[in-house]
Design an enzyme around this catalytic site. Structure first.
Site, PDB file in Angstrom:
ATOM      1  N   ASP A  36      22.803   1.770   2.038  1.00 35.60           N
ATOM      2  CA  ASP A  36      21.466   2.343   1.920  1.00 35.60           C
ATOM      3  C   ASP A  36      21.488   3.836   1.672  1.00 35.60           C
ATOM      4  O   ASP A  36      22.490   4.487   1.870  1.00 35.60           O
ATOM      5  CB  ASP A  36      20.741   2.149   3.262  1.00 35.60           C
ATOM      6  CG  ASP A  36      20.073   0.809   3.332  1.00 35.60           C
ATOM      7  OD1 ASP A  36      19.922   0.178   2.284  1.00 35.60           O
ATOM      8  OD2 ASP A  36      19.700   0.414   4.454  1.00 35.60           O
ATOM      9  N   LYS A  58      17.419   4.265  -2.751  1.00 35.50           N
ATOM     10  CA  LYS A  58      16.749   4.971  -3.839  1.00 35.50           C
ATOM     11  C   LYS A  58      17.721   5.994  -4.404  1.00 35.50           C
ATOM     12  O   LYS A  58      18.449   6.637  -3.679  1.00 35.50           O
ATOM     13  CB  LYS A  58      15.531   5.694  -3.288  1.00 35.50           C
ATOM     14  CG  LYS A  58      14.404   5.794  -4.281  1.00 35.50           C
ATOM     15  CD  LYS A  58      13.235   6.548  -3.671  1.00 35.50           C
ATOM     16  CE  LYS A  58      12.555   5.768  -2.573  1.00 35.50           C
ATOM     17  NZ  LYS A  58      11.365   6.415  -2.035  1.00 35.50           N
ATOM     18  N   MET A 172       9.901   6.979  10.351  1.00 34.87           N
ATOM     19  CA  MET A 172       9.195   6.851   9.077  1.00 34.87           C
ATOM     20  C   MET A 172       7.826   7.522   9.142  1.00 34.87           C
ATOM     21  O   MET A 172       6.854   7.021   8.589  1.00 34.87           O
ATOM     22  CB  MET A 172       9.057   5.365   8.690  1.00 34.87           C
ATOM     23  CG  MET A 172      10.411   4.713   8.444  1.00 34.87           C
ATOM     24  SD  MET A 172      10.291   2.969   8.060  1.00 34.87           S
ATOM     25  CE  MET A 172      10.382   2.266   9.703  1.00 34.87           C
TER      26      MET A 172
HETATM   27  N1  SAH Z   1      17.874   1.881  11.429  1.00 38.11           N
HETATM   28  C1  SAH Z   1      17.571   3.286  11.414  1.00 38.11           C
HETATM   29  C2  SAH Z   1      16.124   3.563  11.124  1.00 38.11           C
HETATM   30  C3  SAH Z   1      15.673   3.112   9.768  1.00 38.11           C
HETATM   31  S1  SAH Z   1      14.020   3.534   9.428  1.00 38.11           S
HETATM   32  C4  SAH Z   1      18.028   3.923  12.725  1.00 38.11           C
HETATM   33  O1  SAH Z   1      18.325   3.212  13.692  1.00 38.11           O
HETATM   34  O2  SAH Z   1      18.124   5.143  12.782  1.00 38.11           O
HETATM   35  C5  SAH Z   1      14.195   5.058   8.605  1.00 38.11           C
HETATM   36  C6  SAH Z   1      13.721   6.202   9.481  1.00 38.11           C
HETATM   37  O3  SAH Z   1      14.733   6.567  10.385  1.00 38.11           O
HETATM   38  C7  SAH Z   1      13.407   7.485   8.755  1.00 38.11           C
HETATM   39  O4  SAH Z   1      12.136   7.469   8.162  1.00 38.11           O
HETATM   40  C8  SAH Z   1      13.474   8.482   9.880  1.00 38.11           C
HETATM   41  O5  SAH Z   1      12.314   8.417  10.676  1.00 38.11           O
HETATM   42  C9  SAH Z   1      14.609   7.929  10.695  1.00 38.11           C
HETATM   43  N2  SAH Z   1      15.891   8.598  10.395  1.00 38.11           N
HETATM   44  C10 SAH Z   1      16.990   8.046   9.888  1.00 38.11           C
HETATM   45  N3  SAH Z   1      17.994   8.958   9.829  1.00 38.11           N
HETATM   46  C11 SAH Z   1      17.486  10.097  10.320  1.00 38.11           C
HETATM   47  C12 SAH Z   1      18.023  11.398  10.543  1.00 38.11           C
HETATM   48  N4  SAH Z   1      19.287  11.700  10.238  1.00 38.11           N
HETATM   49  N5  SAH Z   1      17.225  12.336  11.087  1.00 38.11           N
HETATM   50  C13 SAH Z   1      15.949  12.058  11.416  1.00 38.11           C
HETATM   51  N6  SAH Z   1      15.402  10.856  11.212  1.00 38.11           N
HETATM   52  C14 SAH Z   1      16.155   9.883  10.701  1.00 38.11           C
END
Ligand code: SAH
Length: 484
Positions: A36, A58, A172
Site C-alpha cells: 500500500d 495511489k 483518516m
Molecule cells: N492500518 C493502519 C490505518 C489505515 S487507515 C494503521 O493501523 O495505522 C489510514 C489512516 O491511518 C490515515 O488516514 C491516517 O489517519 C493514519 N496513518 C497511517 N500512517 C500514519 C502516520 N505515519 N502518521 C499519522 N497517521 C497515519
C-alpha cells in the site's frame, strides 16, 4: 502444485524500525508482495530482490487499485502456489480492510496468517510525545474512522464519544478535521478540550500541531495539515510539548539513504537511527568472492588489505582451500583503515601499519618505505582504485596484487522520493547508486573520503560533503553540521 499462502503483514506506521521481526522474516521469504501507499520507504526497501512487487496504492495521481481487485490479485497469486505477503500500513486490522481480504481467501480455501503491526493510531501520537493514556487524564482510548466505506464523512455518534471522557483518536481525518471539532463541541465537549494532530508520525517528516477543539481547525489550516494524520482529542493531547523527544535528536527530520551492501549496512543505519534519522537502506552494490585459488603466501615482508570485505573473503578462501594463516609466516600486516584493521584483529592478526589518511594513495605512500627491500602482497578487490598501485609503482615498491572479490551493482527495491541525502562509503557505492537510479537523484552526497567525493562530483551531485576522517562516525558528522 503446492497451494500458496497469504500473510497479512502490518508494516507499522512508517519508520522501518517499527516493522516487527516476524513481519520482516515473512517478507524475506515472499514470492510476491502486494503493498500500500502508507508502507514506509524503509520497509519497502527491505523487500527482497527475488520477490514480485505489486503496488496497489495511489501513485502519481492515479487512483489506488480497488479493494475487490486487490483481493483478486491475492487469490490469483496464491492459487499459482506463491507465498504472498499483503503488506499494509500500521496494523492490518485497524481500518486496514484485512478482514475483507481474509473473507476472499477463505472462499477459495487459501491458507493465511496475520502478522500484527504497530498501529499509527498509537505510534504516531507517541512518536510526537503524546501518550494515548495517562494516569489521571485518560482511562480509555477510542480509535475512530472519520470516513465511511463509501468515502464520505462517517456517521459517528459524537454525543456518545463526548460522554466517554477517554482519548479520542481519529484516523483518516485530516480533511474532516473542522467537522470533527465542530461536532464534538456541539455534542457537549468543552471548546477548551486539548486537541492535536500528528502528520506522518514516526517518519522524518513528522509534524505535530496542537490547540483545542476551538482552535485546532484554524491552526491546521495555517499549517496546511495533510493526510496521513492522526487527530487526538482529550487531555493527553496537551502533553506533547512536555513529553516530545524525537525532535531533540541531532538527526531528527532527516531522511537518509544508506547505500552500503546488504549485510554491511547495519552498523551505519543503527548509528543514524540512534541519532533520530529515518533510514532507508538501498544497497547499491554487493560483493562476491572470486572463484580463485589464493597465491602462495610465504616470502612476503608485508601483506596489505584494503577493506573489511577483503579480510573476510581472504579467510573464507583460506578455509575453503584447507589452508592455514600461518603460511604468511613473518609477514607484517597493513590495513587501509580502521574497519579493515578491526576485521583483522577480530581474526587474531595484529596490524602493523595503518596510514594516517584512510585511502589507497596514503596506504601505498606509507607502506612503500617500510617495505623497502622486501616484497608486498596486496589482497584486494577486482577493479579496485588504481591509485594504490600507481603510488606503489611510483615509489619503486616490489609488489604483487591479487584480487579476492568483485563488486557488482544492485538494484534497490525502492527509491524514496524525498530523501535529504545519500551516504557513500566507497566510490563503487556512488557508481552503483547512479546506475540504479539513473542519476544523482538526491541533492546531497555524504562521502567517506576524497576518492568517493571525487566520484560523486563526476556524477554531478549538487552538494558534496566529505568526512574529515574515513570512519562512519566522521561520515555521520557531515550531516550534523546543518543549521536546521
Ligand atoms: N492500518 C493502519 C490505518 C489505515 S487507515 C494503521 O493501523 O495505522 C489510514 C489512516 O491511518 C490515515 O488516514 C491516517 O489517519 C493514519 N496513518 C497511517 N500512517 C500514519 C502516520 N505515519 N502518521 C499519522 N497517521 C497515519
Amino acid at each position: 502444485m503446492t497451494a500458496g499462502k497469504v500473510w497479512l503483514v502490518g508494516a507499522g506506521p512508517g519508520d522501518a524500525g517499527l516493522l516487527t521481526l516476524r513481519g520482516r522474516e515473512v517478507m524475506e521469504q515472499a514470492d510476491a508482495i502486494v503493498f500500500d501507499r502508507l508502507v514506509g520507504d524503509g520497509v519497502l526497501a527491505m523487500m527482497p530482490e527475488h520477490a514480485e512487487k505489486i503496488n496497489v496504492g495511489k501513485e502519481g495521481g492515479r487512483h489506488p487499485v480497488p479493494q475487490r481487485e486487490i483481493e483478486k490479485i491475492l487469490v490469483a497469486k496464491a492459487l499459482e502456489g506463491k507465498k504472498v505477503v499483503r503488506l499494509k500500513g500500521g496494523d492490518p486490522f485497524v481500518f486496514g480492510r484485512g478482514g475483507e481480504e481474509i473473507e476472499a481467501l477463505k472462499k477459495e480455501n487459501i491458507e493465511f496468517e496475520v502478522v500484527p503491526g504497530v498501529t499509527s493510531a498509537i505510534a504516531a501520537p507517541s512518536a510526537a510525545g503524546i501518550p494515548v493514556t495517562h494516569r489521571g487524564l485518560a482511562a480509555s482510548l477510542h480509535i475512530i474512522t472519520a470516513h465511511t466505506k463509501e468515502g464520505g464523512i462517517a456517521d459517528t455518534d459524537y454525543a456518545a464519544l463526548a460522554r466517554l471522557g477517554g482519548t479520542l483518536l481519529f484516523l483518516m481525518g485530516a480533511s474532516a478535521l473542522p467537522e470533527i471539532c465542530a461536532a464534538l463541541t456541539k455534542a457537549g465537549m468543552s471548546p477548551d478540550t486539548p486537541a492535536a494532530a500528528v502528520e506522518r508520525g514516526t517518519t522524518a517528516r513528522q509534524r505535530r500541531i496542537e490547540g483545542t477543539l476551538a482552535t485546532l481547525t484554524e491552526i491546521a489550516a495555517r499549517a496546511e495539515l495533510r493526510s496521513p494524520a492522526v487527530i487526538i482529542v482529550g487531555a493527553v493531547a496537551a502533553l506533547g510539548k512536555e513529553f516530545e523527544w524525537k525532535k531533540f535528536l541531532p538527526l531528527s527530520g532527516r531522511k537518509l539513504i544508506v547505500t552500503r551492501p546488504r549485510g554491511r549496512a547495519g552498523k551505519l543505519s543503527a548509528k543514524l537511527r540512534a541519532k533520530g534519522a529515518e533510514v532507508v537502506e538501498c544497497p547499491c552494490i554487493s560483493t562476491r568472492a572470486l572463484d580463485v585459488k589464493l597465491p602462495p603466501l610465504s616470502g612476503y615482508s608485508w601483506i596489505g588489505f584494503t577493506s573489511a570485505t577483503g579480510v573476510e573473503t581472504f579467510f573464507e578462501l583460506l578455509a575453503k582451500e584447507g589452508r592455514d594463516v600461518r603460511e604468511t609466516g613473518g609477514a607484517k600486516i597493513a590495513a587501509i583503515g580502521k574497519a579493515t584493521a578491526e576485521a583483522l584483529r577480530a581474526r587474531g592478526l595484529a596490524v602493523d601499519y595503518v596510514p594516517e589518511v584512510y585511502d589507497g594513495a596514503s596506504l601505498a605512500d606509507g607502506l612503500a618505505p617500510l617495505a623497502a627491500g622486501g616484497k608486498i602482497l596486496m589482497l584486494r578487490a577486482k577493479d579496485g582504485s588504481p591509485e594504490l598501485t600507481e603510488h606503489l609503482r611510483a615509489a619503486g615498491a616490489d609488489f604483487t596484487e591479487f584480487a579476492l572479490y568483485e563488486t557488482t551493482y544492485e538494484k534497490p527495491a525502492a527509491l524514496p522520493e524525498d530523501a535529504d541525502a545519500a551516504l557513500f562509503t566507497s566510490a563503487s557505492t556512488v557508481r552503483g547508486f547512479v546506475a540504479a537510479f539513473g542519476g544523482p537523484v538526491v541533492k546531497t552526497a555524504c562521502c567517506i573520503g576524497r576518492q568517493t567525493a571525487e566520484e560523486a562530483a563526476r556524477h554531478g551531485f549538487e552538494e558534496i560533503r566529505t568526512a574529515a576522517k574515513a570512519t562512519l562516525d566522521s561520515l555521520i558528522k557531515t550531516l550534523e553540521v546543518d543549521e536546521r
